[in-house]
Design an enzyme around this catalytic site. Sequence first.
Site, PDB file in Angstrom:
ATOM      1  N   LYS A 197       0.804  -1.234   0.000  1.00 24.31           N
ATOM      2  CA  LYS A 197       0.000   0.000   0.000  1.00 24.31           C
ATOM      3  C   LYS A 197       0.831   1.277   0.000  1.00 24.31           C
ATOM      4  CE  LYS A 197      -2.168  -1.826   3.564  1.00 24.31           C
ATOM      5  NZ  LYS A 197      -3.071  -2.174   4.669  1.00 24.31           N
ATOM      6  N   ASP A 232      -5.511  -6.710  10.192  1.00 30.85           N
ATOM      7  CA  ASP A 232      -6.826  -6.049  10.315  1.00 30.85           C
ATOM      8  C   ASP A 232      -7.987  -6.993  10.003  1.00 30.85           C
ATOM      9  OD1 ASP A 232      -6.018  -6.041   7.654  1.00 30.85           O
ATOM     10  OD2 ASP A 232      -6.611  -3.976   7.243  1.00 30.85           O
TER      11      ASP A 232
HETATM   12  C1  BGC Z   1      -1.995  -6.092   3.302  1.00 26.31           C
HETATM   13  C2  BGC Z   1      -2.845  -6.902   4.238  1.00 26.31           C
HETATM   14  C3  BGC Z   1      -4.000  -6.075   4.765  1.00 26.31           C
HETATM   15  C4  BGC Z   1      -4.773  -5.449   3.607  1.00 26.31           C
HETATM   16  C5  BGC Z   1      -5.940  -4.602   4.065  1.00 26.31           C
HETATM   17  C6  BGC Z   1      -2.852  -5.446   2.226  1.00 26.31           C
HETATM   18  O1  BGC Z   1      -2.069  -4.590   1.437  1.00 26.31           O
HETATM   19  O2  BGC Z   1      -1.011  -6.901   2.670  1.00 26.31           O
HETATM   20  O3  BGC Z   1      -2.085  -7.409   5.310  1.00 26.31           O
HETATM   21  O4  BGC Z   1      -4.849  -6.886   5.534  1.00 26.31           O
HETATM   22  O5  BGC Z   1      -3.899  -4.660   2.824  1.00 26.31           O
HETATM   23  O6  BGC Z   1      -5.552  -3.558   4.878  1.00 26.31           O
END
Ligand code: BGC
Length: 494
Positions: A197, A232
Amino acid sequence: MSLTVAPPVLRSFHSGRSSGRPPRPRVLMTVRSSNTVSAAPILIKLQRDCATPLPVLRHVADAMAADMRAGLEADGRSDLKMILSYVDALPTGNEKGLFYALDLGGTNFRVLRVQLGGKDEHVVATEFEQVSIPQELMSGTSEELFDFIASGLATFAQKEAGKFCLPQGRTRELGFTFSFPVKQTSIDSGILIKWTKGFAVSGTAGKDVVACLNEAMKRQGLNMRVSALVNDTVGTLAGARYWDNDVMVAVILGTGTNACYVERVDAIPKLHGPNSKSGRMIVNTEWGAFSHGLPLTEFDREMDAGSINPGEQIFEKTISGMYLGEIVRRVLLKMAEDARLFGDCVPEKLRMPFSLRTPDICAMQQDSSKDFEVVGSILHDVTGVSPDLITRKIVVDVCDTIAKRGGRLAGAGIVGILQKMEDDSKGLVFGKRTVVAMDGGLYEHYPQYRSYLQDAVTELLGPETSKNIVIEHSKDGSGIGAALLAATNSMYQH
Ligand code: BGC
């Protein structure tokens, strides 16, 4: 052509554009777009490439189930990491006492305290604060990031009063929601595999994130202990399960995406070590990394190539909030370049990666005015021109195509998980009420996306079975969920 994309500024997903922009002119100049005719073939090709008819959905659901099995066999066997959460006891409602939660997963971190009152009183009181993370910390050092977080947590803990009460001599306990792929080694430790992200913090990958936080809390003089480290999705599942025993799966559809579910330990060959008392464990699929059988386009491939993690998180890049606006921007840019969609010049801003955000495409799709006024004004913001009605309609069709593919593929992913669970425990998933707890701004704020997702689930499962599958929005459940898991795993319980 592929553009090299700097990590985009992450913003939480909400409708409407930021107010920091210059005011829009009241009378907009309309550009005659006689070239919308030549944009039509690009749109038609896009719709064809993004199509998700039932066989494609079925293929994706089957591949998701197969990848889950492979990932449960051994690490490295599948796109899906199938991370063991070490959460084998879900909240029962008997939890009592004061617990804290810290949620790190996007541009903000949230801190929360909850006073739990057991079976009779449930949640007696909650308080939370949200702190935004400065952009430079998202690409700074691990120490800087964790110091910033621990200092926010320390300030928050100092304000504890009123209904919140810690028995004398006790250490405060914390559930730490960390929403990135982590290889958990126990309920209260885990090694960061990689950032996602848009985070690019140096010095954290390969380290135990609980140790990073503990050291930072120590530097702040904060006496608090991490009792549970959770993703999460896992926090959301635990939070939703507190109120509803039928919750078996949790999904996040926000900036990023992921899903977790309750698995039988005898279906996890890679689990060695002490057996779980309940015989079950929550498994974090990290489904964002899924990639099989997805209907991808040249725009997806170019976006991926220019991203900070090429070749990774392909499902996430196809269905989640961070990327949908960017895919639409790339399509519009092609229409501007090849079919003069916005007039003779290609608008400069349209060349800027991430200049069109998912909340923008969502707002454009909500526009029910006769002249597509909202569409006109958002496009004016992004391109500097105000396109005519036909162009506005084409843009809405592009948004719809990308949102439809995302929502339907997310639905297929959910069915894949349910299918895998059902195959292992006939009748225990499809034969009774089963709840999928859902959170994330994309799902919450994008009605068309939501209904495309539901359509896909219904199409795949058929009208009868799909009646048993309830997709329930569980807003901000992960914070309380993490605090509940801190309670379940409290050192004072043992
Ligand atoms: C992460 C996850 C996370 C999801 C939602 C993804 O980019 O790898 O660990 O649960 O985003 O936040």
